[in-house]
Scaffold this motif. Structure first.
Motif, PDB file in Angstrom:
ATOM      1  N   GLU A  76     -15.240 -13.803  18.783  1.00 23.15           N
ATOM      2  CA  GLU A  76     -14.350 -14.129  19.895  1.00 23.15           C
ATOM      3  C   GLU A  76     -15.122 -14.179  21.210  1.00 23.15           C
ATOM      4  N   ILE A  77     -16.011 -13.209  21.403  1.00 25.97           N
ATOM      5  CA  ILE A  77     -16.828 -13.183  22.620  1.00 25.97           C
ATOM      6  C   ILE A  77     -17.689 -14.435  22.696  1.00 25.97           C
ATOM      7  N   LEU A  78     -18.293 -14.816  21.540  1.00 28.28           N
ATOM      8  CA  LEU A  78     -19.113 -16.030  21.522  1.00 28.28           C
ATOM      9  C   LEU A  78     -18.282 -17.269  21.847  1.00 28.28           C
ATOM     10  N   HIS A  79     -17.070 -17.357  21.293  1.00 27.08           N
ATOM     11  CA  HIS A  79     -16.211 -18.505  21.594  1.00 27.08           C
ATOM     12  C   HIS A  79     -15.857 -18.534  23.082  1.00 27.08           C
ATOM     13  N   LYS A  80     -15.578 -17.362  23.654  1.00 30.17           N
ATOM     14  CA  LYS A  80     -15.266 -17.309  25.088  1.00 30.17           C
ATOM     15  C   LYS A  80     -16.469 -17.742  25.918  1.00 30.17           C
ATOM     16  N   ARG A  81     -17.660 -17.298  25.504  1.00 33.51           N
ATOM     17  CA  ARG A  81     -18.875 -17.696  26.235  1.00 33.51           C
ATOM     18  C   ARG A  81     -19.087 -19.203  26.125  1.00 33.51           C
ATOM     19  N   GLU A  82     -18.867 -19.744  24.924  1.00 33.56           N
ATOM     20  CA  GLU A  82     -19.021 -21.192  24.755  1.00 33.56           C
ATOM     21  C   GLU A  82     -18.030 -21.941  25.630  1.00 33.56           C
ATOM     22  N   ALA A  83     -16.793 -21.458  25.680  1.00 36.16           N
ATOM     23  CA  ALA A  83     -15.786 -22.105  26.528  1.00 36.16           C
ATOM     24  C   ALA A  83     -16.190 -22.010  27.996  1.00 36.16           C
ATOM     25  N   LYS A  84     -16.692 -20.856  28.394  1.00 37.15           N
ATOM     26  CA  LYS A  84     -17.130 -20.676  29.780  1.00 37.15           C
ATOM     27  C   LYS A  84     -18.302 -21.607  30.085  1.00 37.15           C
ATOM     28  N   ASN A  85     -19.246 -21.725  29.148  1.00 38.18           N
ATOM     29  CA  ASN A  85     -20.381 -22.623  29.345  1.00 38.18           C
ATOM     30  C   ASN A  85     -19.923 -24.076  29.443  1.00 38.18           C
ATOM     31  N   GLU A  86     -18.917 -24.441  28.643  1.00 45.04           N
ATOM     32  CA  GLU A  86     -18.380 -25.795  28.733  1.00 45.04           C
ATOM     33  C   GLU A  86     -17.785 -26.050  30.113  1.00 45.04           C
ATOM     34  N   LEU A  88     -18.528 -24.496  32.907  1.00 41.78           N
ATOM     35  CA  LEU A  88     -19.628 -24.582  33.871  1.00 41.78           C
ATOM     36  C   LEU A  88     -20.347 -25.919  33.755  1.00 41.78           C
ATOM     37  N   HIS A  89     -20.541 -26.396  32.538  1.00 41.19           N
ATOM     38  CA  HIS A  89     -21.208 -27.688  32.343  1.00 41.19           C
ATOM     39  C   HIS A  89     -20.376 -28.820  32.956  1.00 41.19           C
ATOM     40  N   ARG A  90     -19.055 -28.761  32.760  1.00 43.27           N
ATOM     41  CA  ARG A  90     -18.178 -29.774  33.356  1.00 43.27           C
ATOM     42  C   ARG A  90     -18.264 -29.735  34.875  1.00 43.27           C
ATOM     43  N   ARG A  91     -18.247 -28.531  35.433  1.00 46.13           N
ATOM     44  CA  ARG A  91     -18.354 -28.409  36.896  1.00 46.13           C
ATOM     45  C   ARG A  91     -19.673 -28.996  37.392  1.00 46.13           C
ATOM     46  N   ASP A  92     -20.759 -28.632  36.686  1.00 44.03           N
ATOM     47  CA  ASP A  92     -22.064 -29.170  37.080  1.00 44.03           C
ATOM     48  C   ASP A  92     -22.057 -30.698  36.988  1.00 44.03           C
TER      49      ASP A  92
END
Length: 117
Positions: A76-86, A88-92
């Motif tokens: 679950e933590i990994l999925h949350k991190r992946e979602a957060k990275n997505e 951040l990537h979209r924002r960038d």
């Protein structure tokens, strides 16, 4: 009289032998009962040992369940991190596109100014 003493002596010896036989039978009975009790205690000990082994198996299963629960939590933590990275990537990406669009707009304005001057 001698026959009477002999007869009494024989009866006395028979009584002693009967007592010895009864004592031996009683001893055998007691030993058999004690042996049976020990056998039952041994069986009870085996049952207790099996129950302890069952309890150990249950503890191991609980520990395995805890490990699985922790793995699920880690996933679950990994999925949350992946979602957060997505995100951040979209924002960038949006920032880069916005800068590019702004830069193109500024270039067009600059060209237009040069053209009209």
């Amino acid at each position: 009289m001698a026959n009477c003493k002999f007869f009494l002596t024989v009866l006395y010896l028979i009584a002693i032998l009967q007592t010895m036989v009864r004592s031996a039978q009683h001893t055998r009975y007691v030993r058999g009962a004690a042996s049976e009790i020990l056998h039952k205690r041994g069986a009870d000990g085996e049952i207790l040992h099996k129950r302890e082994a069952d309890v150990e198996i249950l503890h191991k299963r609980e520990a395995d369940g805890e490990i699985l629960h922790k793995r699920e939590a880690d996933e679950e933590i990994l999925h949350k991190r992946e979602a957060k990275n997505e995100i951040l990537h979209r924002r960038d990406t949006e920032e880069i596109l916005h800068k590019r669009d702004t830069s193109q707009d500024e270039d067009m304005l600059h060209r237009a100014r040069r053209h009209f001057q």
